[in-house]
Design an enzyme around this catalytic site. Structure first.
Site, PDB file in Angstrom:
ATOM      1  N   GLY A 190       0.822  -1.205   0.000  1.00 40.03           N
ATOM      2  CA  GLY A 190       0.000   0.000   0.000  1.00 40.03           C
ATOM      3  C   GLY A 190       0.853   1.251   0.000  1.00 40.03           C
ATOM      4  N   ASN A 191       0.225   2.379   0.198  1.00 39.10           N
ATOM      5  CA  ASN A 191       0.966   3.637   0.276  1.00 39.10           C
ATOM      6  C   ASN A 191       0.328   4.546   1.325  1.00 39.10           C
ATOM      7  OD1 ASN A 191      -1.035   5.462  -1.093  1.00 39.10           O
ATOM      8  ND2 ASN A 191      -0.666   4.017  -2.781  1.00 39.10           N
ATOM      9  N   ARG A 192       0.941   5.685   1.550  1.00 39.44           N
ATOM     10  CA  ARG A 192       0.556   6.542   2.673  1.00 39.44           C
ATOM     11  C   ARG A 192      -0.526   7.559   2.339  1.00 39.44           C
ATOM     12  NH1 ARG A 192       4.161   5.921   6.776  1.00 39.44           N
ATOM     13  NH2 ARG A 192       6.264   5.248   6.228  1.00 39.44           N
ATOM     14  N   SER A 193      -1.164   7.450   1.199  1.00 35.21           N
ATOM     15  CA  SER A 193      -2.184   8.443   0.857  1.00 35.21           C
ATOM     16  C   SER A 193      -3.287   8.481   1.922  1.00 35.21           C
ATOM     17  CB  SER A 193      -2.802   8.101  -0.502  1.00 35.21           C
ATOM     18  OG  SER A 193      -3.869   8.987  -0.775  1.00 35.21           O
TER      19      SER A 193
END
Ligand code: CTP
Ligand code: CA
Length: 230
Positions: free
Chosen positions: A33-36
């Protein structure tokens, strides 16, 4: 909520905004995933609805944000799901804004069972596969008169500055407007404030001063409204 009356200048427009990050599964319990946070896309959707647009928000993962008033929210998880939802909504849209942090890659295989560590096998490696570029596909299949907006988070490097990277990305993507966030030093991710530029395919460039995500959303919609009028 702001008490200032907003213009109803987006009345009659159908708009699609993507927000948040995608999650790319490795097995039933793990993902890349990512930190958005999704905050910027949600702000864009909320401001558009306040200004009279009919809004579809295609929401990936992020902070658990309430659905912006008056918007139709479609929740998705992976980049492939986001692609389907965005294209479906975009078919009838006047404006599409890709504010989502779409994973560039996904694990090439999704294991059916939870991956185990064992002492008689070597530790596993993850092989990645390229996800489709949703923004590029939108540009390729653009409806007549449709306005397409991309986002880019850029850092400078030893070869080029933020703006050089952003200008090249605008050309490469072929969208009408590119919202550029300067990142690094804790900017853009997991903070309330953004700073950047708004680049237009006709070469116009304007700085977006440090301000809230709501303020940036208003600036982007002003630019979209202006772009549509020409
Ligand atoms: N985007 C997309 N589909 C992808 C990747 C990105 O639609 N698979 C969109 C993003 O939502 C954003 C824009 O493309 O609006 C730019 O994303 P960015 O990650 O900055 O661009 P990339 O082309 O992926 O380039 P980079 O190698 O710098 O990540
Ligand atoms: Ca990317």
């Amino acid at each position: 909520a702001s008490r200032t009356a907003l213009p109803r200048d987006l009345e009659g427009l159908r708009v699609v905004v993507s927000a948040g990050g995608t999650r790319e599964p490795l097995d039933p319990v793990r993902f890349l995933g990512n930190r958005s946070s999704g905050k910027q896309g949600y702000a864009l959707a909320r401001v558009a609805a306040q200004r009279g647009a009919e809004v579809t928000l295609v929401a990936g993962h992020g902070n658990e944000l309430p659905a912006p008033a008056g918007t139709d929210v479609r929740h998705v998880s992976t980049a492939l799901e986001m692609r389907d939802a965005v294209h479906e909504a975009a078919a009838a849209a006047d404006v599409v804004i890709m504010a989502a942090a779409v994973a560039d890659f996904r694990p090439a295989t999704r294991v059916e069972y939870k991956i185990k560590k064992t002492d008689d096998q070597p530790d596993p490696a993850i092989t990645l596969e390229r996800n489709p570029d949703i923004l590029a596909e939108l540009v390729e299949n653009r409806k007549i008169g449709q306005t397409i907006v991309g986002f880019a988070a850029e850092t400078g490097d030893e070869h080029a500055g933020v703006l050089d990277h952003a200008r090249a990305k605008l050309k490469r993507k072929g969208c009408d407007l590119l919202v550029v966030n300067a990142v690094g030093d804790g900017r853009a991710f997991e903070v309330e404030e953004n700073q950047g530029w708004l680049l237009s395919a006709d070469g116009a460039e304007r700085p977006i001063p440090l301000g809230s995500k709501s303020h940036l959303a208003a600036t982007v919609w002003d630019a979209v409204a202006e772009f549509i009028k020409r």
